[in-house]
Design an enzyme around this catalytic site. Structure first.
Site, PDB file in Angstrom:
ATOM      1  N   HIS A 185     -16.086 -36.981  21.778  1.00  9.71           N
ATOM      2  CA  HIS A 185     -16.628 -35.854  22.703  1.00  9.71           C
ATOM      3  C   HIS A 185     -15.671 -35.743  24.045  1.00  9.71           C
ATOM      4  CE1 HIS A 185     -21.031 -36.745  21.006  1.00  9.71           C
ATOM      5  NE2 HIS A 185     -19.869 -36.290  20.151  1.00  9.71           N
ATOM      6  N   ASP A 232     -17.713 -31.204  16.811  1.00  6.33           N
ATOM      7  CA  ASP A 232     -16.615 -30.592  17.391  1.00  6.33           C
ATOM      8  C   ASP A 232     -16.976 -29.200  17.896  1.00  6.33           C
ATOM      9  OD1 ASP A 232     -14.892 -32.825  16.751  1.00  6.33           O
ATOM     10  OD2 ASP A 232     -14.330 -31.792  15.062  1.00  6.33           O
TER      11      ASP A 232
HETATM   12  P1  IMP Z   1     -16.392 -40.648   8.733  1.00  7.87           P
HETATM   13  O1  IMP Z   1     -17.204 -40.146   9.740  1.00  7.87           O
HETATM   14  O2  IMP Z   1     -15.078 -41.307   9.467  1.00  7.87           O
HETATM   15  O3  IMP Z   1     -16.595 -41.433   7.504  1.00  7.87           O
HETATM   16  O4  IMP Z   1     -15.718 -39.482   8.032  1.00  7.87           O
HETATM   17  C1  IMP Z   1     -16.367 -38.403   7.027  1.00  7.87           C
HETATM   18  C2  IMP Z   1     -15.996 -37.143   7.375  1.00  7.87           C
HETATM   19  O5  IMP Z   1     -16.833 -36.619   8.289  1.00  7.87           O
HETATM   20  C3  IMP Z   1     -14.717 -36.477   7.468  1.00  7.87           C
HETATM   21  O6  IMP Z   1     -14.632 -35.250   6.930  1.00  7.87           O
HETATM   22  C4  IMP Z   1     -14.578 -36.654   8.993  1.00  7.87           C
HETATM   23  O7  IMP Z   1     -13.562 -35.790   9.427  1.00  7.87           O
HETATM   24  C5  IMP Z   1     -15.841 -35.900   9.475  1.00  7.87           C
HETATM   25  N1  IMP Z   1     -16.278 -36.393  10.750  1.00  7.87           N
HETATM   26  C6  IMP Z   1     -16.623 -37.812  11.078  1.00  7.87           C
HETATM   27  N2  IMP Z   1     -16.892 -37.812  12.609  1.00  7.87           N
HETATM   28  C7  IMP Z   1     -16.430 -36.320  12.974  1.00  7.87           C
HETATM   29  C8  IMP Z   1     -16.535 -35.919  14.432  1.00  7.87           C
HETATM   30  O8  IMP Z   1     -16.878 -36.294  15.309  1.00  7.87           O
HETATM   31  N3  IMP Z   1     -16.109 -34.513  14.348  1.00  7.87           N
HETATM   32  C9  IMP Z   1     -15.635 -33.921  13.335  1.00  7.87           C
HETATM   33  N4  IMP Z   1     -15.814 -34.445  11.922  1.00  7.87           N
HETATM   34  C10 IMP Z   1     -16.124 -35.700  11.892  1.00  7.87           C
HETATM   35 MG    MG Z   2     -15.258 -34.284  18.400  1.00 10.65          MG
END
Ligand code: IMP
Ligand code: MG
Length: 332
Positions: free
Chosen positions: A42, A13
């Site tokens: 994105h 982000d």
């Molecule tokens: P997962 O990737 O869904 O397994 O989530 C694992 C951790 O990564 C969590 O804390 C999510 O909030 C974070 N996370 C995964 N993808 C993103 C993203 O695109 N932006 C921000 N945090 C992410």
């Molecule tokens: Mg994002």
């Protein structure tokens, strides 16, 4: 350019979608490869519309750009097809045959596993989908009827493009602090998010990369659980204008001031040659919409100079507002 890897330096982000879409238009990027998976959204604000893209590369805004999803990625078929329709890119997007498929059962596993719930995943099931791939039982893109029109050899296409001097962006997802290897384990995503991993997922060797552009926001945010050094309370974040709601999940983001030690680490592990600094207008509201460096107020210029002094890498792009063109471009 010609081959630039774009990655996030914090917890995702940071505004990679905005930076990548700006470069697509400004540099007339020929090929853009997205990696990672559907968990990352994105954001691209273009011609008055706001897109939160989970699958389609952010370079879609430049209508001549070939869009690709690399072999290391995990594709959510329904989301992919929905976004292809939304962005009208059917004739110019390709998916590597070996991409693995993320299914509803993986999301179910994310939601029901206490361990994964404790990490605060996005709930799409990316971790379980990668587990299945590692067990060698995953479905691949080539097994999916709806994906047949899009199948291609991404490594071959992107290497041919690089070898013929075309402009290429490898679009990473999330940020280094969410890397399975280099992040705040176990509060991380299910894969490495470094520049090297982006190259690996796209099928591009390290000798083919010219620039590694690390994107930082002017303050830090994270969603889900895990450490966030210098975290401020929500009320304070609201007061400062830092409070954000995640584009992908609708969850509230936690926030903290820019941290130079974390940024140094992101620069080292990614091998950064360039930096982008987004949302400078959140720290200095007078910056909003400014597109020339000379027009920045003194405080903002001092902050940019401090970032360059402490990190030793040039800040080439500065975001000053949500639109794709709200950018100060300091590249020659
Ligand atoms: P997962 O990737 O869904 O397994 O989530 C694992 C951790 O990564 C969590 O804390 C999510 O909030 C974070 N996370 C995964 N993808 C993103 C993203 O695109 N932006 C921000 N945090 C992410
Ligand atoms: Mg994002």
């Amino acid at each position: 350019m010609p081959c630039t890897v774009v990655v996030g330096g914090f917890w995702g982000d940071e505004g990679k979608g905005k930076i990548v879409s700006y470069m697509a238009l400004k540099d007339k990027v020929d090929v853009c490869v997205r990696v990672g998976s559907v968990n990352a959204a994105h954001t691209v604000c273009f011609e008055g519309k706001r897109y939160a893209l989970h699958m389609v590369p952010s370079c879609f805004v430049y209508e001549k750009c070939r869009l690709l999803i690399g072999a290391g990625a995990n594709v959510h078929v329904a989301k992919f097809l929905e976004e292809v329709e939304l962005t009208n890119v059917k004739s110019r997007i390709g998916v590597d045959r070996q991409v693995s498929i993320i299914e509803e059962k993986h999301a179910e596993q994310d939601r029901t596993s206490a361990h994964l719930r404790g990490i605060g995943t996005t709930g799409w099931g990316v971790g379980p989908a990668i587990e299945e791939r590692v067990r060698r039982t995953a479905k691949l893109a080539k097994d999916i009827p709806e994906l047949q029109p899009y199948l291609t050899d991404v490594a071959l296409e992107v290497n041919n493009a690089i070898d013929s001097g075309k402009k290429v962006i490898l679009e990473g997802t999330q940020g280094l602090m969410l890397s399975l290897f280099h992040g705040t384990y176990p509060y991380v995503t299910g894969r490495d998010t470094s520049a090297s991993a982006v190259c690996s997922e796209a099928g591009v060797g390290p000798t083919k990369v010219d620039e590694v552009l690390v994107v930082f926001k002017s303050f830090m945010t994270r969603v889900g659980a895990g450490p966030l050094p210098g975290e401020i309370p929500k009320e304070e974040a609201v007061k400062r204008g830092w409070f954000e709601i995640a584009a992908g999940t609708g969850r509230e983001r936690r926030s903290a001031p820019f941290n130079f030690e974390i940024a140094k680490r992101a620069i080292m592990v990614n091998g950064a040659t360039q930096l982008a600094l987004t949302k400078l207008d959140a720290l200095y509201p007078e910056c909003k919409g400014v597109r020339r460096y000379d027009d920045l107020p003194k405080g903002a210029k001092n902050f940019v100079a401090e970032v360059e002094r402490q990190l030793g890498v040039p800040v080439v792009l500065i975001g000053t507002g949500p639109d794709v063109l709200d950018i100060i471009d300091r590249r020659t």
